[in-house]
Design an enzyme around this catalytic site. Structure first.
Site, short mmCIF file in Angstrom:
data_model
loop_
_atom_site.label_atom_id
_atom_site.label_comp_id
_atom_site.label_asym_id
_atom_site.label_seq_id
_atom_site.Cartn_x
_atom_site.Cartn_y
_atom_site.Cartn_z
N GLY A 183 0.84 -1.19 0.00
CA GLY A 183 0.00 0.00 0.00
C GLY A 183 0.87 1.24 0.00
N SER A 184 0.35 2.31 0.53
CA SER A 184 1.06 3.59 0.47
C SER A 184 2.21 3.64 1.49
CB SER A 184 0.09 4.72 0.75
OG SER A 184 -0.46 4.55 2.04
N THR A 185 3.18 4.49 1.20
CA THR A 185 4.31 4.68 2.12
C THR A 185 3.81 5.23 3.46
OG1 THR A 185 5.84 5.00 0.30
CG2 THR A 185 6.51 5.89 2.42
N GLY B 50 2.40 2.46 5.37
CA GLY B 50 3.53 1.58 5.66
C GLY B 50 4.27 2.02 6.92
N GLU C 148 5.71 -3.42 0.69
CA GLU C 148 5.72 -3.00 -0.72
C GLU C 148 4.96 -1.70 -0.77
OE1 GLU C 148 7.33 -4.38 -3.05
OE2 GLU C 148 7.59 -6.49 -2.57
N CYS D 216 1.68 0.16 -8.86
CA CYS D 216 2.78 0.66 -8.05
C CYS D 216 4.02 0.88 -8.91
CB CYS D 216 3.08 -0.31 -6.92
SG CYS D 216 3.26 -2.00 -7.49
P1 NAD Z 1 -3.32 2.39 1.36
O1 NAD Z 1 -2.00 2.48 2.02
O2 NAD Z 1 -4.28 3.49 1.55
O3 NAD Z 1 -4.08 1.07 1.85
C1 NAD Z 1 -3.48 -0.21 1.76
C2 NAD Z 1 -4.14 -1.13 2.76
O4 NAD Z 1 -3.83 -0.70 4.10
C3 NAD Z 1 -5.66 -1.18 2.69
O5 NAD Z 1 -6.09 -2.51 2.88
C4 NAD Z 1 -6.08 -0.29 3.85
O6 NAD Z 1 -7.37 -0.59 4.34
C5 NAD Z 1 -5.03 -0.62 4.88
N1 NAD Z 1 -4.82 0.37 5.93
C6 NAD Z 1 -5.09 1.70 5.92
N2 NAD Z 1 -4.73 2.27 7.08
C7 NAD Z 1 -4.19 1.30 7.86
C8 NAD Z 1 -3.61 1.26 9.15
N3 NAD Z 1 -3.49 2.36 9.89
N4 NAD Z 1 -3.14 0.08 9.60
C9 NAD Z 1 -3.22 -1.03 8.86
N5 NAD Z 1 -3.77 -1.07 7.63
C10 NAD Z 1 -4.25 0.08 7.13
O7 NAD Z 1 -3.00 2.11 -0.18
P2 NAD Z 1 -4.01 2.00 -1.41
O8 NAD Z 1 -4.56 3.38 -1.66
O9 NAD Z 1 -4.97 0.88 -1.19
O10 NAD Z 1 -3.03 1.57 -2.59
C11 NAD Z 1 -2.30 2.46 -3.37
C12 NAD Z 1 -0.87 2.57 -2.90
O11 NAD Z 1 -0.29 1.28 -2.82
C13 NAD Z 1 0.03 3.34 -3.86
O12 NAD Z 1 0.91 4.16 -3.15
C14 NAD Z 1 0.81 2.24 -4.58
O13 NAD Z 1 2.05 2.66 -5.13
C15 NAD Z 1 0.98 1.26 -3.49
N6 NAD Z 1 1.25 -0.07 -4.04
C16 NAD Z 1 2.49 -0.60 -3.92
C17 NAD Z 1 2.77 -1.84 -4.46
C18 NAD Z 1 4.14 -2.46 -4.37
O14 NAD Z 1 4.28 -3.64 -4.69
N7 NAD Z 1 5.15 -1.74 -3.96
C19 NAD Z 1 1.76 -2.54 -5.14
C20 NAD Z 1 0.50 -1.96 -5.24
C21 NAD Z 1 0.25 -0.72 -4.67
#
Ligand code: NAD
Length: 471
Positions: free
Chosen positions: A222-224, A227, A244, A278
């Site tokens: 997900g997002s940095t 993360g 990731e 991503c």
């Molecule tokens: P996001 O970080 O908003 O959410 C990712 C997941 O985390 C979701 O399931 C969300 O419900 C959960 N989440 C949110 N807050 C949380 C918390 N406090 N604790 C635990 N979990 C929580 O990301 P998104 O908007 O779903 O995805 C897009 C982002 O993901 C982009 O930045 C993209 O570059 C990145 N991404 C990276 C990869 C990679 O392999 N590096 C792959 C796909 C997407």
């Protein structure tokens, strides 16, 4: 093993009273996913923990056979899974989209099943004897995003199960039905309790999952920004992490490249999954001597790629997955226009039309420090930046905190290798961008994350190394 129709699969996962899942192409509600509580999560983790010893006690061959059965089950219901994915995520059935993603799920399950990770003898001489074993960690908590919801969930589930862990997975809030359906299909053939899914908000359920002391390993994509919260949450229990995170991948086109020959690769590198990837090409640096030709060729290719409702067979690009992402993309492009960048294609969305469609957009003659270049746009927009000094282009490519992927475009292999060696990224592609292979390690440098997925590295990432030393 069932061969589900779309209606059967939806009926198996949608609940009467839950959170509405909205088709991003039309705004229609397609079903409802359950909104679970932290108490329910607690029970699911207990189930996963209870099932883990028996799962770990199976032989490698037995667990691999289960993963192959899981891949067979995905293939048997591939069309229903692809349709649900297309309706909920928005991605078209065709092109590198929904059917491709479901096919990837089966391929990654099979690769995890077929990759051996035997114990290794590390030393065996007069200085001593030591061997390394790869043990299960226990329960893996997996948290996935909405852009490739099924495939990324499989990237987390398949190696974890293969190494004898059990899993609790939490999908992103806007793609829950897709992952619920995938898990339903997998659970028809897996032993009970081995794979568990929880739905609910990231801030409550995701946070509780990442803090739970019974979780030995967290796999987060997900997002940095989120993360960093996962890192903090995991500190409590010293949980292992694979992160990731976001990317803002740069591509550099060298002066000897052939603009017409690379246009298609550049386009799909940037616009795969309508730019919501991503490791998509998100900023392209092109040498001044061929800048205009590259911009023209990419635009010429781009304007013939059909965008539309994902269920229409001719569509290759779809809507943005959610309104929030539409607003991010729209704002960044408006900001670029206001700053005097040149709109070569697109840039004028119909904000009153149904769904979250943003047109394929190419922006040229943009300041390298503009926010459309520096921020992750995550949509169908490619800024193309002019450079004349290669050292300067490499410096710009490396100056962000991200380091997921990067690419070099040239017909000179030696030059390509020389430039690649100077780029800070988990992967540098030559004359393509974003291609993944289940045996080739994938992950980010810098704030794009740590740890690697896929292949032998990916299996080691969900195992506890255990040295046995002495004779
Ligand atoms: P996001 O970080 O908003 O959410 C990712 C997941 O985390 C979701 O399931 C969300 O419900 C959960 N989440 C949110 N807050 C949380 C918390 N406090 N604790 C635990 N979990 C929580 O990301 P998104 O908007 O779903 O995805 C897009 C982002 O993901 C982009 O930045 C993209 O570059 C990145 N991404 C990276 C990869 C990679 O392999 N590096 C792959 C796909 C997407």
């Amino acid at each position: 093993m069932s061969n589900y129709t779309y209606d059967e699969l939806l009926a198996a996962v949608s609940v009467a009273d839950g959170k509405a899942a909205v088709d991003p192409a039309t705004g229609e509600v397609i079903g409802n996913s359950p909104v679970q509580t932290v108490a329910e999560l607690d029970e699911l983790i207990a189930t996963a923990a209870a099932a883990q010893p028996a799962w770990a006690a199976l032989s490698d061959e037995e667990r691999s056979a289960y993963l192959h059965k899981a891949a067979d089950a995905v293939e048997a219901s591939a069309e229903a899974l692809a349709e649900l994915l297309s309706r909920e995520q928005g991605k078209p059935l065709n092109g590198p989209n929904a059917r491709f993603e479901v096919g990837g799920c089966a391929a990654w399950l099979r690769a995890a099943a077929d990759t051996p990770l035997p114990s290794e003898v590390i030393i065996d001489d007069e200085s001593g004897y030591a061997e390394m074993h790869y043990r299960p960690i226990g329960v893996v908590g997996a948290i996935s995003p909405w852009n490739w919801p099924m495939m990324i969930s499989i990237w987390q589930i398949a190696p974890s199960l293969r190494m004898g862990n059990t899993v609790v997975i939490k999908p992103a809030g806007t793609t829950e039905l897709s992952v619920l359906a995938l898990v339903k299909v997998l659970n028809d053939v897996l032993p009970e309790g081995v794979l568990n899914i929880v739905t609910g908000s990231g801030r409550t359920i995701g946070d509780a999952l990442s803090r739970d002391p019974r979780i030995g390993k967290l796999m987060f994509t997900g997002s940095t920004e989120v993360g960093k919260q996962i890192i903090a949450a995991s500190a409590q229990n010293v949980a292992r992490l694979t992160l990731e995170l976001g990317g803002n991948d740069a591509g550099i086109v060298l002066p000897d490249a052939d603009p017409a020959a690379i246009a298609e690769g550049l386009f799909w590198g940037a616009f795969i999954n309508t730019g919501q990837t991503c490791a998509a090409l998100k900023r392209l640096y092109v040498h001044d001597s061929i800048y205009d030709a590259v911009v023209d060729e990419v635009a010429k290719f781009a304007k013939n790629v059909p965008m539309g409702n994902g269920l229409e067979e001719q569509s290759l690009l779809g809507p943005l997955q959610n309104q929030g992402q539409f607003e991010i993309v729209d704002r960044l492009v408006e900001s670029a226009k206001a700053a005097g960048a040149r709109v070569v294609l697109g840039g004028e969305p119909d904000r009153d039309a149904p769904g979250h469609f943003y047109p394929t957009t190419i922006i040229a003659d943009i300041d390298p420090q503009h926010e459309l270049v520096l921020k992750e746009q995550f949509g169908p927009v490619l800024p193309i930046i002019r450079y004349s000094d290669l050292d300067e282009a490499i410096k710009l490519a490396n100056e962000l905190e991200f380091g997921l992927g990067s690419s070099v475009w040239t017909s000179d292999r030696e030059q390509a290798m020389a430039v690649a060696s100077r780029l800070q990224a988990g992967t540098t592609w030559i004359n393509s961008h974003g291609g993944l292979h289940p045996m080739v390690p994938f992950g980010g440098a810098k704030q794009s994350g740590y740890g690697r997925e896929f292949g032998v590295e990916g299996l080691k990432a969900v195992a506890e190394p255990h040295v046995i030393s002495g004779r």
